[in-house]
Scaffold this motif. Structure first.
Motif, PDB file in Angstrom:
ATOM      1  N   SER A 129       0.800  -1.231   0.000  1.00 35.44           N
ATOM      2  CA  SER A 129       0.000   0.000   0.000  1.00 35.44           C
ATOM      3  C   SER A 129       0.831   1.279   0.000  1.00 35.44           C
ATOM      4  O   SER A 129       0.299   2.356   0.255  1.00 35.44           O
ATOM      5  CB  SER A 129      -0.909   0.023   1.235  1.00 35.44           C
ATOM      6  N   GLY A 130       2.115   1.200  -0.294  1.00 31.54           N
ATOM      7  CA  GLY A 130       2.954   2.395  -0.311  1.00 31.54           C
ATOM      8  C   GLY A 130       2.649   3.301  -1.490  1.00 31.54           C
ATOM      9  O   GLY A 130       1.822   2.979  -2.354  1.00 31.54           O
ATOM     10  N   SER A 131       3.330   4.431  -1.552  1.00 31.52           N
ATOM     11  CA  SER A 131       3.089   5.397  -2.629  1.00 31.52           C
ATOM     12  C   SER A 131       4.298   5.575  -3.539  1.00 31.52           C
ATOM     13  O   SER A 131       4.277   6.426  -4.423  1.00 31.52           O
ATOM     14  CB  SER A 131       2.703   6.758  -2.040  1.00 31.52           C
ATOM     15  N   HIS A 132       5.352   4.790  -3.329  1.00 29.79           N
ATOM     16  CA  HIS A 132       6.563   4.909  -4.141  1.00 29.79           C
ATOM     17  C   HIS A 132       6.820   3.624  -4.934  1.00 29.79           C
ATOM     18  O   HIS A 132       6.548   2.523  -4.452  1.00 29.79           O
ATOM     19  CB  HIS A 132       7.787   5.205  -3.275  1.00 29.79           C
ATOM     20  N   LEU A 159      20.119  -2.847  -0.022  1.00 27.30           N
ATOM     21  CA  LEU A 159      20.028  -1.470  -0.506  1.00 27.30           C
ATOM     22  C   LEU A 159      18.590  -0.979  -0.551  1.00 27.30           C
ATOM     23  O   LEU A 159      18.292   0.178  -0.198  1.00 27.30           O
ATOM     24  CB  LEU A 159      20.665  -1.395  -1.901  1.00 27.30           C
ATOM     25  N   LEU A 160      17.684  -1.822  -0.983  1.00 28.41           N
ATOM     26  CA  LEU A 160      16.304  -1.410  -1.251  1.00 28.41           C
ATOM     27  C   LEU A 160      15.597  -0.747  -0.063  1.00 28.41           C
ATOM     28  O   LEU A 160      14.935   0.283  -0.248  1.00 28.41           O
ATOM     29  CB  LEU A 160      15.489  -2.613  -1.749  1.00 28.41           C
ATOM     30  N   PRO A 161      15.697  -1.254   1.167  1.00 33.41           N
ATOM     31  CA  PRO A 161      14.995  -0.587   2.276  1.00 33.41           C
ATOM     32  C   PRO A 161      15.485   0.826   2.552  1.00 33.41           C
ATOM     33  O   PRO A 161      14.733   1.648   3.098  1.00 33.41           O
ATOM     34  CB  PRO A 161      15.282  -1.512   3.470  1.00 33.41           C
ATOM     35  N   TRP A 162      16.733   1.135   2.202  1.00 35.26           N
ATOM     36  CA  TRP A 162      17.254   2.483   2.411  1.00 35.26           C
ATOM     37  C   TRP A 162      16.697   3.465   1.391  1.00 35.26           C
ATOM     38  O   TRP A 162      16.677   4.676   1.618  1.00 35.26           O
ATOM     39  CB  TRP A 162      18.782   2.479   2.359  1.00 35.26           C
ATOM     40  N   LEU A 163      16.224   2.947   0.260  1.00 37.55           N
ATOM     41  CA  LEU A 163      15.614   3.811  -0.748  1.00 37.55           C
ATOM     42  C   LEU A 163      14.192   4.192  -0.355  1.00 37.55           C
ATOM     43  O   LEU A 163      13.765   5.328  -0.525  1.00 37.55           O
ATOM     44  CB  LEU A 163      15.589   3.110  -2.107  1.00 37.55           C
ATOM     45  N   CYS A 164      13.466   3.217   0.148  1.00 36.10           N
ATOM     46  CA  CYS A 164      12.069   3.441   0.503  1.00 36.10           C
ATOM     47  C   CYS A 164      11.650   2.357   1.492  1.00 36.10           C
ATOM     48  O   CYS A 164      11.795   1.162   1.207  1.00 36.10           O
ATOM     49  CB  CYS A 164      11.201   3.395  -0.751  1.00 36.10           C
ATOM     50  N   ALA A 165      11.130   2.777   2.646  1.00 39.05           N
ATOM     51  CA  ALA A 165      10.783   1.816   3.693  1.00 39.05           C
ATOM     52  C   ALA A 165       9.601   0.933   3.302  1.00 39.05           C
ATOM     53  O   ALA A 165       9.590  -0.268   3.583  1.00 39.05           O
ATOM     54  CB  ALA A 165      10.483   2.557   4.991  1.00 39.05           C
ATOM     55  N   GLU A 166       8.600   1.517   2.638  1.00 40.22           N
ATOM     56  CA  GLU A 166       7.398   0.764   2.280  1.00 40.22           C
ATOM     57  C   GLU A 166       6.976   1.081   0.843  1.00 40.22           C
ATOM     58  O   GLU A 166       6.011   1.805   0.602  1.00 40.22           O
ATOM     59  CB  GLU A 166       6.250   1.085   3.250  1.00 40.22           C
ATOM     60  N   PRO A 167       7.695   0.554  -0.133  1.00 45.07           N
ATOM     61  CA  PRO A 167       7.349   0.835  -1.538  1.00 45.07           C
ATOM     62  C   PRO A 167       6.057   0.147  -1.960  1.00 45.07           C
ATOM     63  O   PRO A 167       5.670  -0.875  -1.400  1.00 45.07           O
ATOM     64  CB  PRO A 167       8.550   0.280  -2.305  1.00 45.07           C
ATOM     65  N   ARG A 168       5.424   0.724  -2.955  1.00 44.34           N
ATOM     66  CA  ARG A 168       4.222   0.116  -3.541  1.00 44.34           C
ATOM     67  C   ARG A 168       4.617  -1.041  -4.444  1.00 44.34           C
ATOM     68  O   ARG A 168       3.934  -2.062  -4.512  1.00 44.34           O
ATOM     69  CB  ARG A 168       3.480   1.180  -4.354  1.00 44.34           C
ATOM     70  N   LEU A 169       5.737  -0.875  -5.140  1.00 43.39           N
ATOM     71  CA  LEU A 169       6.173  -1.856  -6.128  1.00 43.39           C
ATOM     72  C   LEU A 169       7.666  -1.684  -6.391  1.00 43.39           C
ATOM     73  O   LEU A 169       8.192  -0.577  -6.309  1.00 43.39           O
ATOM     74  CB  LEU A 169       5.391  -1.655  -7.435  1.00 43.39           C
ATOM     75  N   ILE A 170       8.340  -2.791  -6.687  1.00 39.25           N
ATOM     76  CA  ILE A 170       9.738  -2.762  -7.122  1.00 39.25           C
ATOM     77  C   ILE A 170       9.804  -3.476  -8.465  1.00 39.25           C
ATOM     78  O   ILE A 170       9.211  -4.550  -8.634  1.00 39.25           O
ATOM     79  CB  ILE A 170      10.664  -3.454  -6.108  1.00 39.25           C
ATOM     80  N   ALA A 171      10.499  -2.886  -9.433  1.00 41.73           N
ATOM     81  CA  ALA A 171      10.532  -3.476 -10.772  1.00 41.73           C
ATOM     82  C   ALA A 171      11.938  -3.400 -11.363  1.00 41.73           C
ATOM     83  O   ALA A 171      12.711  -2.496 -11.048  1.00 41.73           O
ATOM     84  CB  ALA A 171       9.539  -2.769 -11.699  1.00 41.73           C
ATOM     85  N   VAL A 172      12.223  -4.362 -12.233  1.00 43.30           N
ATOM     86  CA  VAL A 172      13.522  -4.414 -12.909  1.00 43.30           C
ATOM     87  C   VAL A 172      13.300  -4.933 -14.327  1.00 43.30           C
ATOM     88  O   VAL A 172      12.346  -5.671 -14.584  1.00 43.30           O
ATOM     89  CB  VAL A 172      14.506  -5.332 -12.135  1.00 43.30           C
ATOM     90  N   ALA A 208       4.761  -6.621  -0.301  1.00 42.82           N
ATOM     91  CA  ALA A 208       3.944  -7.140   0.792  1.00 42.82           C
ATOM     92  C   ALA A 208       4.007  -8.658   0.901  1.00 42.82           C
ATOM     93  O   ALA A 208       3.600  -9.226   1.920  1.00 42.82           O
ATOM     94  CB  ALA A 208       2.492  -6.687   0.625  1.00 42.82           C
ATOM     95  N   THR A 209       4.523  -9.324  -0.100  1.00 42.70           N
ATOM     96  CA  THR A 209       4.638 -10.775  -0.046  1.00 42.70           C
ATOM     97  C   THR A 209       5.894 -11.172   0.715  1.00 42.70           C
ATOM     98  O   THR A 209       6.816 -10.378   0.892  1.00 42.70           O
ATOM     99  CB  THR A 209       4.678 -11.380  -1.457  1.00 42.70           C
ATOM    100  N   SER A 210       5.957 -12.427   1.129  1.00 44.39           N
ATOM    101  CA  SER A 210       7.098 -12.912   1.905  1.00 44.39           C
ATOM    102  C   SER A 210       8.200 -13.505   1.037  1.00 44.39           C
ATOM    103  O   SER A 210       9.248 -13.895   1.556  1.00 44.39           O
ATOM    104  CB  SER A 210       6.627 -13.965   2.918  1.00 44.39           C
ATOM    105  N   ASP A 211       7.981 -13.582  -0.277  1.00 48.06           N
ATOM    106  CA  ASP A 211       8.940 -14.255  -1.155  1.00 48.06           C
ATOM    107  C   ASP A 211      10.327 -13.625  -1.070  1.00 48.06           C
ATOM    108  O   ASP A 211      11.340 -14.328  -0.974  1.00 48.06           O
ATOM    109  CB  ASP A 211       8.450 -14.202  -2.612  1.00 48.06           C
ATOM    110  N   HIS A 212      10.379 -12.298  -1.104  1.00 46.10           N
ATOM    111  CA  HIS A 212      11.671 -11.616  -1.080  1.00 46.10           C
ATOM    112  C   HIS A 212      12.357 -11.797   0.271  1.00 46.10           C
ATOM    113  O   HIS A 212      13.555 -12.109   0.332  1.00 46.10           O
ATOM    114  CB  HIS A 212      11.489 -10.136  -1.377  1.00 46.10           C
TER     115      HIS A 212
END
Length: 226
Positions: A129-132, A159-172, A208-212
């Motif tokens: 539910s994040g906004s980033h 690295l990722l948590p330092w960019l945004c604590a609660e992102p909406r989505l991460i993509a590559v 929000a999933t536990s996979d990562h």
């Protein structure tokens, strides 16, 4: 010290330091700014001058101090951070950044509200539910560290948590970020971190999933020095 031996690499990993930063315009469509920031991160370690001759292939770049010690960077990553509350027309803004137009499939058309949004097809499948939105543009690991059991994946994950604590989505986009290895291998690497394919070129992670988290825990358990 011989950096090609796994115990020595593990020792360097335990002493490594990570630097994370972001840059964005102070002006944009809203009072809060442009809504898109360029982020970068790197991991480095300092070794004694006497050890430098045996560190071939361990660093992407290095800096020598007055005392002769060498601080070498062995991991680099970068991309974009999209603030959906301020980004507006995200697809148009991605066009201003070379190599990121492929990520446009993740976002919907602007609706005049000033807010950016995910595409309708994607929005209903993401539970975070994040906004980033974090877009990963490139990840590079120095040659001596490659094939060491997941160092690059572990550093990316830290690295990722330092960019945004609660992102909406991460993509590559694995076909974009791959430098040398075949794309299919890059896709397997991202899949091992919990990413799943979205379309032909993009892989996404629902934070929000536990996979990562499960994948990172496994890496931390297996990698010495982590």
């Amino acid at each position: 010290m011989t950096v090609r031996s796994r115990p020595d690499l593990a020792g360097l990993l335990g002493r490594a330091r990570m630097t994370v930063g972001a840059t964005t315009s102070l002006t944009g469509d809203t009072l809060s700014g442009s809504g898109v920031a360029v982020w970068s991160g790197e991991a480095s370690v300092t070794i004694a001058s006497a050890d430098r001759a045996e560190a071939e292939g361990a660093f992407l770049s290095e800096c020598r101090a007055a005392d002769g010690s060498v601080t070498g960077t062995f991991f680099e990553a970068g991309g974009l951070l999209v603030d959906l509350q301020n980004a507006g027309d995200v697809v148009a803004k991605l066009a201003d950044h070379s190599g990121f137009t492929a990520f446009g499939v993740l976002f919907g058309e602007p609706d005049g509200s000033g807010y950016g949004r995910l595409s309708e097809a994607l929005d209903g499948t993401i539970t975070a539910s994040g906004s980033h939105v974090v877009l990963i543009g490139h990840v590079v690991l120095a040659p001596a560290w490659r094939g060491s059991g997941g160092v690059g994946r572990l550093l990316t994950s830290r690295l990722l948590p330092w960019l945004c604590a609660e992102p909406r989505l991460i993509a590559v986009a694995p076909t974009v970020t791959t430098r040398g290895p075949v794309p299919c291998r890059a896709r397997r690497i991202w899949a091992s971190l919990g990413f799943r394919p979205y379309g032909n070129h993009i892989w996404i992670l629902d934070p929000a999933t536990s996979d990562h988290d499960d994948a990172v825990f496994d890496l931390e358990t297996r990698l010495p020095g982590a």
